[in-house]
Design a protein around this motif. Sequence first.
Motif, PDB file in Angstrom:
ATOM      1  N   LEU A  26     -11.691  -3.860  17.431  1.00  0.00           N
ATOM      2  CA  LEU A  26     -10.957  -3.385  18.374  1.00  0.00           C
ATOM      3  C   LEU A  26     -10.184  -4.325  17.674  1.00  0.00           C
ATOM      4  O   LEU A  26      -9.044  -5.590  17.754  1.00  0.00           O
ATOM      5  N   CYS A  27      -8.024  -4.568  17.044  1.00  0.00           N
ATOM      6  CA  CYS A  27      -7.506  -5.002  17.034  1.00  0.00           C
ATOM      7  C   CYS A  27      -5.980  -5.119  16.962  1.00  0.00           C
ATOM      8  O   CYS A  27      -5.739  -4.632  16.164  1.00  0.00           O
ATOM      9  N   PRO A  28      -5.653  -6.141  17.687  1.00  0.00           N
ATOM     10  CA  PRO A  28      -4.836  -6.374  18.311  1.00  0.00           C
ATOM     11  C   PRO A  28      -3.408  -6.906  17.057  1.00  0.00           C
ATOM     12  O   PRO A  28      -4.256  -7.702  16.273  1.00  0.00           O
ATOM     13  N   SER A  29      -2.322  -6.499  16.282  1.00  0.00           N
ATOM     14  CA  SER A  29      -1.709  -6.471  14.731  1.00  0.00           C
ATOM     15  C   SER A  29       0.091  -7.333  15.394  1.00  0.00           C
ATOM     16  O   SER A  29       0.089  -6.572  16.382  1.00  0.00           O
ATOM     17  N   GLY A  30       0.234  -7.114  14.265  1.00  0.00           N
ATOM     18  CA  GLY A  30       1.993  -7.223  13.769  1.00  0.00           C
ATOM     19  C   GLY A  30       2.241  -7.128  12.998  1.00  0.00           C
ATOM     20  O   GLY A  30       1.732  -7.948  11.777  1.00  0.00           O
ATOM     21  N   TYR A  31       2.686  -5.729  11.495  1.00  0.00           N
ATOM     22  CA  TYR A  31       2.500  -5.650  10.968  1.00  0.00           C
ATOM     23  C   TYR A  31       3.884  -5.478  10.775  1.00  0.00           C
ATOM     24  O   TYR A  31       4.475  -4.694  11.101  1.00  0.00           O
ATOM     25  N   LEU A  32       4.143  -6.287  10.017  1.00  0.00           N
ATOM     26  CA  LEU A  32       6.349  -5.955   9.278  1.00  0.00           C
ATOM     27  C   LEU A  32       6.057  -5.087   8.576  1.00  0.00           C
ATOM     28  O   LEU A  32       5.588  -4.562   8.196  1.00  0.00           O
ATOM     29  N   ALA A  33       7.672  -3.991   9.160  1.00  0.00           N
ATOM     30  CA  ALA A  33       8.337  -3.273   8.284  1.00  0.00           C
ATOM     31  C   ALA A  33       8.336  -3.010   6.590  1.00  0.00           C
ATOM     32  O   ALA A  33       8.248  -3.922   6.085  1.00  0.00           O
ATOM     33  N   GLY A  34       7.421  -2.368   5.877  1.00  0.00           N
ATOM     34  CA  GLY A  34       7.688  -3.103   3.981  1.00  0.00           C
ATOM     35  C   GLY A  34       5.930  -2.289   4.115  1.00  0.00           C
ATOM     36  O   GLY A  34       5.404  -2.095   2.570  1.00  0.00           O
ATOM     37  N   SER A  35       5.274  -3.400   5.037  1.00  0.00           N
ATOM     38  CA  SER A  35       3.789  -3.070   4.537  1.00  0.00           C
ATOM     39  C   SER A  35       3.043  -1.766   5.581  1.00  0.00           C
ATOM     40  O   SER A  35       2.077  -1.379   5.584  1.00  0.00           O
ATOM     41  N   GLU A  36       3.505  -0.916   5.854  1.00  0.00           N
ATOM     42  CA  GLU A  36       2.749   0.568   5.881  1.00  0.00           C
ATOM     43  C   GLU A  36       2.033   0.739   5.173  1.00  0.00           C
ATOM     44  O   GLU A  36       0.360   1.427   5.705  1.00  0.00           O
ATOM     45  N   HIS A  37       1.955   0.820   4.138  1.00  0.00           N
ATOM     46  CA  HIS A  37       0.890   1.542   2.765  1.00  0.00           C
ATOM     47  C   HIS A  37      -0.375   0.689   3.543  1.00  0.00           C
ATOM     48  O   HIS A  37      -2.088   1.352   4.072  1.00  0.00           O
TER      49      HIS A  37
END
Length: 279
Positions: free
Chosen positions: A177-188
């Motif tokens: 289980l991984c709550p996360s915060g990925y910024l725009a531009g990191s989709e890949h």
Amino acid sequence: MTAPAHPLTVATVQAEPVPGDVAGNAATAARLVGQAGARVVVLPELFLPAYHPPTLAADPAGTDVAADEHGRVDDSRLDPLRRAARDGGTTVVVGAAVRHPDGRRTISSLVVDPAGGVRAAYDKQQLWSGERELFEPGRRGATLLVDDWRFGLGICYDGCFPEHGRAAADDGAHGYLCPSGYLAGSEHRRDVYYAARALDNTMYVVFANAVDGADPWRFNGGAAVYDPEGRPLVRGADTGTDVLVATLDPAALAATRAAHTMLADRLPDQGLPRTAITA
């Protein structure tokens, strides 16, 4: 490794919290938990204060929740979330900034159990970039037990390290289980890392993420549940709030592990000793 006996319904959430509004974000989380109707619901990293470093730096007293020496959290701002967990018989995993009795401040996953109890269950071990200026790294891994399912807990950058997911699998985890915060531009990278952790370890992965917001703290959603071969069972769009529900199937888990035996075949000294070859 023994597979669970029964399927389990899980939900992963992508949503935009308000920076610094722990009470309001807890109420939003409660509404989303009620909407999910799942046995386990995972919300994004630092969802309660919002992943907004300027606010986290300016107002630690207002953005943190306090844990006692046993990890228990007693904060009235979380009461709506406690009620939602009790009403739905739900286990909720939600991101928070936690202040420990020894003064440490950590990025943590709170677990709200179906009785309404709250504890700081896991502190992020791999801090990313400027997080190191605000927080201290966690000291140990954690496994969450729900019914007869075992889940390793990770937070965002933890999942970029194959060893972290493997440690969960070595502890018998059926999922991660991984709550996360990925910024725009990191989709890949967002879409590769967590599918890879699923396939590496033949386990389910539940990835939650923040979404939208204002630059430079704009997040890219894409919340997903991956099957044990790394295929998305559900996946959110790159923008917009969403609650995505999937059923974890113990038969699919067992079949994948029977067909792909990396966990059993791994050598204790994988890749060692090494030989240097000059070409």
